[in-house]
Design an enzyme around this catalytic site. Structure first.
Site, PDB file in Angstrom:
ATOM      1  N   LYS A  86      35.223  46.692  22.601  1.00 26.65           N
ATOM      2  CA  LYS A  86      34.705  45.955  23.761  1.00 26.65           C
ATOM      3  C   LYS A  86      33.249  45.582  23.539  1.00 26.65           C
ATOM      4  O   LYS A  86      32.840  44.463  23.793  1.00 26.65           O
ATOM      5  CB  LYS A  86      34.790  46.784  25.058  1.00 26.65           C
ATOM      6  CG  LYS A  86      36.135  46.938  25.725  1.00 26.65           C
ATOM      7  CD  LYS A  86      36.677  45.698  26.344  1.00 26.65           C
ATOM      8  CE  LYS A  86      37.516  44.956  25.357  1.00 26.65           C
ATOM      9  NZ  LYS A  86      38.914  45.289  25.248  1.00 26.65           N
TER      10      LYS A  86
ATOM     11  N   HIS B  88      31.827  63.442   7.045  1.00 23.67           N
ATOM     12  CA  HIS B  88      32.416  62.907   5.814  1.00 23.67           C
ATOM     13  C   HIS B  88      31.843  61.535   5.459  1.00 23.67           C
ATOM     14  O   HIS B  88      32.433  60.804   4.682  1.00 23.67           O
ATOM     15  CB  HIS B  88      33.944  62.839   5.959  1.00 23.67           C
ATOM     16  CG  HIS B  88      34.552  64.185   6.196  1.00 23.67           C
ATOM     17  ND1 HIS B  88      34.581  65.168   5.241  1.00 23.67           N
ATOM     18  CD2 HIS B  88      35.094  64.737   7.311  1.00 23.67           C
ATOM     19  CE1 HIS B  88      35.141  66.261   5.731  1.00 23.67           C
ATOM     20  NE2 HIS B  88      35.456  66.025   7.000  1.00 23.67           N
TER      21      HIS B  88
ATOM     22  N   ASN C   6      49.710  23.195  19.749  1.00 26.03           N
ATOM     23  CA  ASN C   6      49.229  24.557  19.606  1.00 26.03           C
ATOM     24  C   ASN C   6      50.027  25.188  18.472  1.00 26.03           C
ATOM     25  O   ASN C   6      51.246  25.085  18.448  1.00 26.03           O
ATOM     26  CB  ASN C   6      49.479  25.313  20.930  1.00 26.03           C
ATOM     27  CG  ASN C   6      49.120  26.777  20.848  1.00 26.03           C
ATOM     28  OD1 ASN C   6      48.393  27.196  19.948  1.00 26.03           O
ATOM     29  ND2 ASN C   6      49.631  27.554  21.780  1.00 26.03           N
ATOM     30  N   GLY C   7      49.340  25.827  17.514  1.00 28.09           N
ATOM     31  CA  GLY C   7      50.044  26.435  16.387  1.00 28.09           C
ATOM     32  C   GLY C   7      49.467  25.938  15.080  1.00 28.09           C
ATOM     33  O   GLY C   7      48.387  25.339  15.055  1.00 28.09           O
TER      34      GLY C   7
ATOM     35  N   GLU D 207      32.890  42.816  20.839  1.00 26.16           N
ATOM     36  CA  GLU D 207      33.415  41.470  21.118  1.00 26.16           C
ATOM     37  C   GLU D 207      32.645  40.740  22.210  1.00 26.16           C
ATOM     38  O   GLU D 207      32.555  39.519  22.171  1.00 26.16           O
ATOM     39  CB  GLU D 207      34.923  41.470  21.392  1.00 26.16           C
ATOM     40  CG  GLU D 207      35.374  42.116  22.676  1.00 26.16           C
ATOM     41  CD  GLU D 207      36.898  42.030  22.856  1.00 26.16           C
ATOM     42  OE1 GLU D 207      37.463  42.962  23.422  1.00 26.16           O
ATOM     43  OE2 GLU D 207      37.507  41.036  22.439  1.00 26.16           O
TER      44      GLU D 207
ATOM     45  N   CYS E 231      44.773  27.838  22.048  1.00 27.92           N
ATOM     46  CA  CYS E 231      44.921  26.445  22.462  1.00 27.92           C
ATOM     47  C   CYS E 231      45.748  26.373  23.748  1.00 27.92           C
ATOM     48  O   CYS E 231      46.782  27.029  23.858  1.00 27.92           O
ATOM     49  CB  CYS E 231      45.583  25.544  21.435  1.00 27.92           C
ATOM     50  SG  CYS E 231      44.666  25.422  19.899  1.00 27.92           S
TER      51      CYS E 231
ATOM     52  N   GLU F  19      38.397  51.683  21.362  1.00 31.09           N
ATOM     53  CA  GLU F  19      38.460  50.598  22.335  1.00 31.09           C
ATOM     54  C   GLU F  19      37.054  50.303  22.890  1.00 31.09           C
ATOM     55  O   GLU F  19      36.676  49.146  23.072  1.00 31.09           O
ATOM     56  CB  GLU F  19      39.444  50.971  23.462  1.00 31.09           C
ATOM     57  CG  GLU F  19      39.545  49.997  24.615  1.00 31.09           C
ATOM     58  CD  GLU F  19      39.936  48.577  24.205  1.00 31.09           C
ATOM     59  OE1 GLU F  19      40.334  48.348  23.056  1.00 31.09           O
ATOM     60  OE2 GLU F  19      39.798  47.688  25.063  1.00 31.09           O
TER      61      GLU F  19
ATOM     62  N   ARG G  73      42.372  30.443  26.513  1.00 33.82           N
ATOM     63  CA  ARG G  73      43.144  30.330  25.270  1.00 33.82           C
ATOM     64  C   ARG G  73      42.357  29.673  24.134  1.00 33.82           C
ATOM     65  O   ARG G  73      42.789  29.674  22.993  1.00 33.82           O
ATOM     66  CB  ARG G  73      44.416  29.521  25.524  1.00 33.82           C
ATOM     67  CG  ARG G  73      45.353  30.159  26.511  1.00 33.82           C
ATOM     68  CD  ARG G  73      46.554  29.280  26.749  1.00 33.82           C
ATOM     69  NE  ARG G  73      47.423  29.248  25.588  1.00 33.82           N
ATOM     70  CZ  ARG G  73      48.457  30.052  25.408  1.00 33.82           C
ATOM     71  NH1 ARG G  73      48.769  30.937  26.308  1.00 33.82           N
ATOM     72  NH2 ARG G  73      49.194  29.965  24.323  1.00 33.82           N
TER      73      ARG G  73
ATOM     74  N   TRP H  18      41.251  25.947  20.197  1.00 35.53           N
ATOM     75  CA  TRP H  18      40.673  27.042  19.430  1.00 35.53           C
ATOM     76  C   TRP H  18      40.917  26.654  17.986  1.00 35.53           C
ATOM     77  O   TRP H  18      42.051  26.662  17.508  1.00 35.53           O
ATOM     78  CB  TRP H  18      41.368  28.355  19.766  1.00 35.53           C
ATOM     79  CG  TRP H  18      40.751  29.542  19.101  1.00 35.53           C
ATOM     80  CD1 TRP H  18      39.630  30.227  19.499  1.00 35.53           C
ATOM     81  CD2 TRP H  18      41.209  30.201  17.908  1.00 35.53           C
ATOM     82  NE1 TRP H  18      39.370  31.262  18.633  1.00 35.53           N
ATOM     83  CE2 TRP H  18      40.319  31.278  17.647  1.00 35.53           C
ATOM     84  CE3 TRP H  18      42.264  30.000  17.036  1.00 35.53           C
ATOM     85  CZ2 TRP H  18      40.458  32.132  16.560  1.00 35.53           C
ATOM     86  CZ3 TRP H  18      42.413  30.858  15.945  1.00 35.53           C
ATOM     87  CH2 TRP H  18      41.510  31.911  15.727  1.00 35.53           C
TER      88      TRP H  18
ATOM     89  N   LYS I 216      42.059  34.197  23.863  1.00 32.88           N
ATOM     90  CA  LYS I 216      43.082  35.129  24.312  1.00 32.88           C
ATOM     91  C   LYS I 216      44.434  34.608  23.835  1.00 32.88           C
ATOM     92  O   LYS I 216      44.572  33.419  23.599  1.00 32.88           O
ATOM     93  CB  LYS I 216      43.052  35.182  25.842  1.00 32.88           C
ATOM     94  CG  LYS I 216      43.418  36.546  26.371  1.00 32.88           C
ATOM     95  CD  LYS I 216      43.046  36.698  27.794  1.00 32.88           C
ATOM     96  CE  LYS I 216      43.495  38.030  28.305  1.00 32.88           C
ATOM     97  NZ  LYS I 216      42.653  39.146  27.836  1.00 32.88           N
TER      98      LYS I 216
HETATM   99  C1  F6R Z   1      40.475  42.559  22.839  1.00 35.93           C
HETATM  100  C2  F6R Z   1      41.738  41.865  23.007  1.00 35.93           C
HETATM  101  C3  F6R Z   1      42.600  41.691  21.810  1.00 35.93           C
HETATM  102  C4  F6R Z   1      44.093  41.762  22.199  1.00 35.93           C
HETATM  103  C5  F6R Z   1      44.966  41.426  20.984  1.00 35.93           C
HETATM  104  C6  F6R Z   1      46.430  41.580  21.288  1.00 35.93           C
HETATM  105  O1  F6R Z   1      39.796  42.687  24.044  1.00 35.93           O
HETATM  106  O2  F6R Z   1      42.068  41.406  24.065  1.00 35.93           O
HETATM  107  O3  F6R Z   1      42.292  42.619  20.808  1.00 35.93           O
HETATM  108  O4  F6R Z   1      44.374  43.042  22.663  1.00 35.93           O
HETATM  109  O5  F6R Z   1      44.709  40.111  20.578  1.00 35.93           O
HETATM  110  O6  F6R Z   1      46.819  40.742  22.331  1.00 35.93           O
HETATM  111  P1  F6R Z   1      48.141  41.003  23.157  1.00 35.93           P
HETATM  112  O7  F6R Z   1      47.950  42.275  23.909  1.00 35.93           O
HETATM  113  O8  F6R Z   1      48.245  39.818  24.077  1.00 35.93           O
HETATM  114  O9  F6R Z   1      49.265  41.089  22.168  1.00 35.93           O
END
Ligand code: F6R
Length: 609
Positions: A486, A505, A99-100, A489, A2, A482, A27, A74, A604
């Site tokens: 990627k 396994h 937000n929260g 997502e 948010c 990772e 966000r 969000w 994010k």
């Molecule tokens: C994936 C991604 C998330 C963040 C996670 C932690 O591409 O961006 O998995 O890595 O939400 O976020 P931070 O690094 O901001 O604590």
């Protein structure tokens, strides 16, 4: 999670607010809204979908007024819909953005219903505005009404409140969700991230936990959790470039992938001298905190957790200290054992991830010898609450899928390995090898970016695929994880990563011609083992994509496509092999036509649990 923007000015603020929301859209992006006070009336416009929908609605029917608040959502409580979009209003008098998560919202809702308030949304936020409205009946000012309100809230909030009858002020409260005040000339602002306000100011003060502030055009008065007037330091923003602009790139993600050489170089600047990583890279008193460290506990989430997993190999192998890595949401809710002389390291792009922050606070209660964060956001909660901070200089990351933050985290963790190692007797020769590797990273990343066209072609093979398997060994195992994260997502292809020794396994059962297997194969001491795993896949009819060192002696054939990665040393291999995997997921997402920068259901900066 948010985005919030607010303004008290003498000019019309709707455009400033909407531009702020655009910059905060990373966000949350399921609905957006704005409320402005004009001639004693509160006018709101809210739309489902992205900020663009709100902006188009405001073009058709502009909102006029110098005091306003805005929000991009969000969803946590209540589906994404216009009625659940913020701002929420009480009796047409009070408007609130939040937000929260208010954890006691059900109880408050019942109480407010009993007082005659009618609810028009499914959100937890709506209780805040009715509560403020109710408290105003027994308080003289909006400030004291908000102070009385927040005392009744349980959970996390960053919230901004305005009152139709008083266009001179907004009241801002923070507990668990970040808020920053932006200072202008004869106008002041608030936002959940300074990025939102860069077009209008560069002077910022971050609110502390429990702070409530009264913001007028000319004054900002801040009160702590006990109601005492307090000063919060006003700083000029360190954000050096305007991240709100995609420039020549089609997506922020691609721009951020290409920014990696510069982001790493910038992060290294001034932190290496005479073949040694300087303690001061980790903060003023780092030398004192770092001596006698015998164990490192790393805590993070998502991509940042993968960076921590790679660092575990390095700290144990090269720095000679034991290391555990754990996901923050697990660490915070279990009883863990603390080893003597332990350093707690959090890794976070945003510095505001709720679980990571809670884990840091728990670790402090447990009595860790010192706490450190590796973080990309100056002034964030993790930075302020840790003993030491290694500031990444990646610049703002806007694409929801983390790219440049991850590689800069890896560079920072390699520096940490060198420093912890030095305090544990690492040889000068070894330190020099690490620092040389660090210094040649930007150029090597640049070379790896040269694989872009070849990977774009390869990505076409994935257009009709629904699953993918990523394999790696040693510190390439977290890189495989990772890569899989990627891909899932942003392209919504289901992807899993395995340490390749684990194949037999169980996961080998999945292998068939419809399951692409992506292998990361630098030329290291595990190469021969990895080759055996590759043969196990080949024998079962799997189709492989192998990112391999030029000297690793893999050759393309009917069952295997080999992409040659520039030769690199063991210290930077994890970082370098990340680049082709980022490019692969980007190009697959392009072919799939997904929303690369704002993938579905995500946001994010995860400031809720
Ligand atoms: C994936 C991604 C998330 C963040 C996670 C932690 O591409 O961006 O998995 O890595 O939400 O976020 P931070 O690094 O901001 O604590």
């Amino acid at each position: 999670m948010c985005g919030i923007v607010g303004a008290v000015a003498q000019r019309d603020v709707a455009e400033i607010l909407v531009e702020g929301l655009r910059r905060l859209e990373y966000r949350g992006y399921d609905s957006a809204g704005v409320a402005v006070i004009n001639d004693g009336e509160l006018r709101t416009t809210r739309r489902v979908g992205k900020v663009q929908e709100l902006s188009a609605a405001l073009d058709d029917s502009p909102l006029v007024g110098g005091t306003g608040i805005a929000h991009t959502r969000w969803a946590t409580h209540g589906e994404p819909s216009e009625r659940n979009a913020h701002p929420h209003l009480s009796s047409g008098d009070i408007a609130v953005v939040h937000n929260g998560i208010i954890e006691n919202h059900n109880k408050l809702r019942e109480m407010l219903k009993g007082l005659g308030y009618a609810f028009t949304s499914d959100t937890d936020t709506e209780v805040i505005c009715h509560l403020v409205h109710h408290e105003l009946k027994s308080h003289d000012t909006l400030l004291t009404a908000v102070q009385a309100t927040v005392k009744q809230l349980e959970g996390a909030y960053g919230t901004v409140v305005i009152d139709r009858t008083d266009s001179d002020r907004m009241i801002v409260a923070r507990s668990g969700s970040p808020l920053v005040i932006g200072f202008g000339l004869g106008e002041n602002f608030v936002a959940s991230d300074q990025l939102a306000l860069l077009p209008v100011t560069r002077s910022f003060a971050f609110l502390e936990e429990g702070d409530v502030a009264e913001v007028t055009r000319r004054t900002v008065s801040i009160f702590d959790i006990d109601g005492n007037a307090v000063e919060r330091e006003v700083k000029e923003s360190e954000v050096t470039h305007d991240a709100g602009d995609k420039g020549e790139y089609r997506h922020y993600m691609l721009k951020e992938i290409y920014e990696q050489p510069r982001a790493i170089a910038h992060t290294l600047e001034g932190r290496i001298a005479s073949g040694t990583v300087l303690d001061s890279a980790f903060g003023e008193n780092a030398a004192e905190f770092l001596k006698d460290i015998k164990h490192v506990q790393i805590i993070a989430c998502g991509t940042s957790y993968h960076a921590g997993m790679a660092a575990r190999y390095w700290l144990e192998d090269w720095a000679g200290v034991s290391c555990n890595v754990e996901i923050a949401s697990e660490f915070r809710y279990r009883k863990s054992h603390m080893f003597p002389n332990s350093l707690l390291v959090t890794i976070s792009q945003s510095g505001e991830t709720a679980d990571t922050l809670a884990a840091l606070r728990l670790a402090k209660e447990m009595g860790y010898k010192a706490t450190m964060t590796i973080c990309n956001s100056p002034g964030s909660s993790l930075v302020r609450e840790s003993d030491m901070a290694y500031m990444m200089k990646a610049g703002a990351e806007i694409g929801v899928a983390s790219t440049k933050a991850f590689t800069v985290q890896l560079a920072g963790l390699l520096m940490l390995t060198a420093v912890v190692g030095r305090h544990n007797g690492m040889s000068e020769e070894m330190q020099a090898k690490i620092t040389q590797s660090l210094q040649s990273m930007p150029a090597k990343v640049e070379q790896a970016l040269g694989l872009d066209d070849a990977i774009a072609e390869l990505a076409e093979d994935f257009a009709d695929k629904h699953h993918a398997l990523f394999l790696g060994r040693g510190d390439q195992y977290p890189i495989a994880m990772e890569g899989a994260l990627k891909l899932k997502e942003i392209s919504y292809i289901h992807a899993e990563a395995y340490a390749s020794g684990e194949l037999k396994h169980g996961p080998l059962a999945l292998i068939d011609a419809d399951m692409p297997v992506i292998v990361v194969a630098p030329n290291n001491e595990l190469l021969e083992k990895l080759k055996s795993n590759v043969e196990e896949v080949r024998a079962r009819g799997g189709l492989m994509y192998v990112f391999a060192d030029v000297d690793a002696e893999f050759e393309s054939d009917d069952t295997m496509k080999v992409i040659q990665v520039p030769h690199c040393d063991e210290f930077m291999a994890a970082l370098i092999y990340t680049i082709p995997l980022q490019l692969l997921s980007y190009h697959v997402a392009l072919i799939k036509g997904t929303d690369v920068d704002q993938p579905r259901n995500l946001a994010k900066s995860v400031t809720v649990e």
